[in-house]
Structure formats: C-alpha cells, structure tokens
Design an enzyme around this catalytic site. Structure first.
Site, PDB file in Angstrom:
ATOM      1  N   ASP A  81      -6.984   4.671  -4.563  1.00 21.42           N
ATOM      2  CA  ASP A  81      -8.287   5.306  -4.343  1.00 21.42           C
ATOM      3  C   ASP A  81      -8.215   6.832  -4.334  1.00 21.42           C
ATOM      4  OD1 ASP A  81      -9.552   2.842  -4.169  1.00 21.42           O
ATOM      5  OD2 ASP A  81      -9.207   2.683  -2.011  1.00 21.42           O
ATOM      6  N   LYS A 123     -13.336   0.321 -10.556  1.00 18.92           N
ATOM      7  CA  LYS A 123     -13.664   0.665  -9.167  1.00 18.92           C
ATOM      8  C   LYS A 123     -15.188   0.834  -9.039  1.00 18.92           C
ATOM      9  CE  LYS A 123      -9.541   0.391  -7.636  1.00 18.92           C
ATOM     10  NZ  LYS A 123      -9.206  -0.700  -6.721  1.00 18.92           N
TER      11      LYS A 123
HETATM   12  C1  S3P Z   1      -8.788  -2.534  -0.986  1.00 17.85           C
HETATM   13  C2  S3P Z   1      -7.994  -2.654  -2.084  1.00 17.85           C
HETATM   14  C3  S3P Z   1      -8.088  -1.771  -3.262  1.00 17.85           C
HETATM   15  C4  S3P Z   1      -8.870  -0.501  -2.980  1.00 17.85           C
HETATM   16  C5  S3P Z   1     -10.113  -0.770  -2.183  1.00 17.85           C
HETATM   17  C6  S3P Z   1      -9.782  -1.439  -0.862  1.00 17.85           C
HETATM   18  C7  S3P Z   1      -8.622  -3.486   0.123  1.00 17.85           C
HETATM   19  O1  S3P Z   1      -8.703  -2.497  -4.291  1.00 17.85           O
HETATM   20  O2  S3P Z   1      -9.229   0.149  -4.177  1.00 17.85           O
HETATM   21  O3  S3P Z   1     -10.792   0.453  -1.903  1.00 17.85           O
HETATM   22  O4  S3P Z   1      -9.151  -3.227   1.222  1.00 17.85           O
HETATM   23  O5  S3P Z   1      -7.960  -4.516  -0.084  1.00 17.85           O
HETATM   24  P1  S3P Z   1      -7.815  -3.434  -5.257  1.00 17.85           P
HETATM   25  O6  S3P Z   1      -7.033  -4.317  -4.388  1.00 17.85           O
HETATM   26  O7  S3P Z   1      -8.748  -4.214  -6.105  1.00 17.85           O
HETATM   27  O8  S3P Z   1      -6.975  -2.469  -6.019  1.00 17.85           O
END
Ligand code: S3P
Length: 449
Positions: free
Chosen positions: A329, A356
């Site tokens: 992020d 995203k």
């Molecule tokens: C998150 C995982 C990430 C991240 C998101 C929060 C989480 O996404 O980008 O802001 O809380 O598991 P991805 O697992 O799809 O990469």
C-alpha cells in the site's frame, strides 16, 4: 450510514510547507487489524473490548456488517465493545451488505459467509464494484458455497453459503493476505484441515489474531520465502480483548512528508512494526533516510515502537519484487519520495497495484507526471527519475479516483514541491485516515491555510 461515494467531492490545493514539520503525533489504528478485530470478536462467543480501533469509513462498514449478522457492537468511551453469541448466533441479514470502499472487508467477509447456512447479498461503492472478486470466489467455491456475481466476478454478488463446508486446500496464484485470510476464515466452520500455500509471505495478522482468539494455526516457512498455513476445523473462537497498534501504512504519509520538507523532525508514537508490513521503512533507509525506532515493544501480540524521522537527502533505490507484499500500500507515497531523490529508482513487481482501490500503477504515474516528475512503467516495474536540477516539481492537478492513498500521496507531494498541487477530491481519506489534514497541520504543514 452515509455513503462516501455520494458525499460531495472535497477538492484541495496544497502549497509547500512554509516551515519544517515538527512535533509528536500518533496515527490512527491499523486498518487490517481493526477489520479483523471486529470480525473475529463477532465470531467469538462472549465480550471483546477493542482499544485503538480505526474509526475510518472502511472499518465502520465491517462493524455494520457484523451487526447485520447478529453481533452487538458499540463504542464505550475510547473502546469498542463487541458482544456476540458467536457464529452459531449469526442469522441471515435482512438487507444487502454494503462494504463501501473496502476490499479487505469484502474479501474476508466472503470467506466467513461461504461457510454459513444462509444467503447474503454484498455490494460496494463504484471503486469496489470494479475490483476482482474471482480471486476469492474461485477458491471459496471449493467448500460448496455458490457465488452469483455480475459479469467478470464483480460485485454486487449473492453468496449462497454452505453450512457444512468442505475444508479448502489451495496454493495461491497471487500474494494476497486478503485471499489467504478469506480461505482460513472459511475453514473455521469446515471439518478437517484447511491449508493455504502462499508463494511469498504476506501480512500475518489473521494468523496472529486467530491464535489470540484461541484457534491453533500452524505456519511452516519454505526455503523460498513462502509459507504454508494450516488450520484444523471446526474451530471456535473465544472472546479476548484486542489492542490495535498505529497503522504503519498511515504513518507512511507523515514519514515521507517529514523526510522531504527540509529541516523537519517528527516522532510518530505507537506504530505497528510487524515485519510483514515494514518494507517501506527498509526501503527508505536504503535511500539514506534518517528513520529510527525507539522503544520497540510487543503490545497485543504485535511489535510496536515510536518512529523518529529527520529530513535529509534521499537517493534513488532499486526495490526487489519479493518485498512488494510487505509494502504493497506504500508505493504511491514511495514514488513521491523517489521523485525528490537523487538518481533514478526502480520499483519492481507491482502487478497487484493495478487492482487496488484504483489502478494505482496508472494513477501514481499520472500523479507524478502531472507534477513534472519523469516516470514510466516497464512491464510490472515503475521507474522514477530522481530530481532533475532546474526542473520544478508540482503545479499539477491530481485525480484521486476514489483512492485514499492517492489523495494523501498528492498532499505529501504538495508539501514538498515548489509549486502547489491541486487534488480533485480528498473525501476518500476518511476510509483509512480520519483527521489526516488536521494531524499534518498539528506538525506545522499549514494545509489549507
Ligand atoms: C490487506 C491486504 C492487502 C492490502 C490491503 C489490506 C489486508 O491487500 O493492500 O490494504 O488487510 O489483508 P492484498 O492482500 O489483496 O494485497
């Protein structure tokens, strides 16, 4: 609850900070941990008290969904109290579950709902309705749940849960903590071993918090940086209080601002330092940043510490693809830092940024380009040319595309650039970082002054 997407846009123009940033702040609670705290507390039988919960729009959506399933969730003073009869007390919600802007809420909840004996309907705002759900519907269908989606597996969707789910065994094609978590949560109600293999380790808050709520989870690391996570179901959670640390992904914005605004020195207290989240800090140090941790300790099962940041000259960096999950992020604000650094930077392996809250690869390129920085994409890599002498940065308008992190990255750019940066809409900052502008102004940023 008010829908952010329907509130008026909040445009903002940000000029260079008139003086160095200084002082001590605390950032809001970790978004990932806050979602999980509410979900797991609702799944547990008993009373859970949560301190430090992020009161952002995304997390409030999770609270509303867990209430709709049957948990009693209320704020008492500075704490959030979840009282639940456990998953056995859940019943079919009488309305559509609207997860707003939150991919984490939608994906994790899909896992929970897939193993319950009723049907739910789920939607989200225009950003979330454009994001891929196939990454969870494909593995979760293996437990016998049925997902009825729009074309291309997008929300809104109906989830026809299976009350006697089969355990899922899955090797993940993408590095995603959301997908891993959805499968593990589906496994709570299944009989037998649920097993997820991840090619690269991703944030492990689900594993940590399941253990905290009394569910045994086995984690085996392989030699190539991957992990295999196993959970034996059915497993019941026991209510346990949760302390949510400050969000390192939110801390990223004041950190980069303080590094870039000359003469700045700030302290951010109580920031989560889980090693699967702190890739940005490693990267900034490689760039020469003066970023130190003081008072590292463990609170609520997660490492936390206070971060001291001092402005200084940054140099370009080459970030390896395997580091991406630990800072996924943070790339938009890192790209802003790279635009001010001496020498070029190469940020590798960013395919996941395309899915995203916005297509963050394209949106970050647009943010930098509009503000005079030289940047391009080669395959899944972003290449940012460093500061070019005589070429002023800033002066552009940034489209935030319903993406909170784009809006905050553009504000950081404005604080450090020589010409003002205009942002079309900062309203979405509320999803993860309520009070962001006020907090930056407490450091002396002078935004909107
Ligand atoms: C998150 C995982 C990430 C991240 C998101 C929060 C989480 O996404 O980008 O802001 O809380 O598991 P991805 O697992 O799809 O990469």
């Amino acid at each position: 609850m008010e829908r952010l997407a329907e509130t008026a846009a909040r445009p903002l123009t940000v000029s260079a900070a008139a003086r160095p940033l200084g002082g001590e702040i605390a950032v809001p609670g970790d978004k990932s941990i806050s979602h999980r705290a509410l979900m797991f507390a609702a799944l547990a039988r008993g009373v859970t008290r949560i301190s430090g919960l992020l009161e952002g729009e995304d997390v409030l959506r999770t609270a509303a969904a867990m209430r709709a399933l049957g948990a009693d969730i209320r704020r008492e003073g500075t704490e959030w109290v979840v009282e639940s009869a456990g998953v056995q007390g859940f019943s079919e919600p009488s309305d559509v579950l609207d997860m707003g802007n939150s991919g984490t809420a939608a994906r994790l909840l899909s896992g929970i709902l897939s193993g319950l004996p009723f049907t739910c309907f789920m939607t989200g705002d225009a950003s979330l309705r454009g994001r891929p759900m196939r990454r969870v519907t494909t593995p979760l269908s293996a437990n016998g749940a049925v997902f009825v989606t729009r074309a291309d597996e997008k929300l809104p969707m109906a989830i026809v849960g299976n009350g006697s789910p089969a355990p899922i065994v899955y090797r993940m094609p993408v590095a995603s903590a959301q997908v891993k978590s959805a499968i593990l949560l589906a496994g709570l109600n299944a009989t037998g071993a649920t097993r997820v293999e991840e090619p690269v380790a991703t944030r492990d808050h689900t594993e940590n918090m399941l253990r905290h709520f009394g569910v045994p989870v086995t984690i085996e690391a392989d030699t190539r940086g991957g992990r295999v996570i196993t959970l034996d179901g059915p497993a019941r959670l026991t209510a346990r209080d949760v302390i949510v640390p400050g969000d390192p992904s939110s801390a990223a914005f004041p950190i980069v601002a303080a590094l870039l605004v000359p003469g700045s020195e700030i302290v951010i207290s109580n920031v989560g330092l889980n090693a699967l989240r702190t890739g940005l800090f490693v990267t900034l140090r490689e760039m020469g940043a003066d970023l130190t941790v003081v008072g590292e300790r463990v609170e609520g099962g997660e490492p936390v510490g206070d971060l001291r940041v001092r402005a200084g000259v940054l140099r370009g960096v080459d970030v390896p693809p395997e580091r991406a999950p630990s800072m996924i992020d943070e790339y938009p604000v890192l790209a802003v830092a790279c635009a001010f650094a001496e020498g070029p930077s190469r940020l590798r392996g960013l395919a996941e940024l395309r899915v995203k809250e916005s297509d963050r690869l394209a949106a970050t390129v647009a943010l930098l380009t509009a503000n005079g920085a030289a940047v391009h994409v080669e395959g899944d890599d972003m290449i940012v040319e460093g500061r070019q002498s005589g070429r002023p940065l800033g002066g552009g308008t940034v489209e935030t595309r319903m993406d909170h992190r784009l809006a905050m990255s553009a504000i950081v750019m404005g604080l450090a650039a020589s010409r003002p940066v205009t942002i079309d809409d900062t309203a979405f900052i509320e999803t993860s970082f309520p009070g962001f502008v006020t907090l930056m102004n407490a450091l002396g940023a002078g935004i909107g002054a």
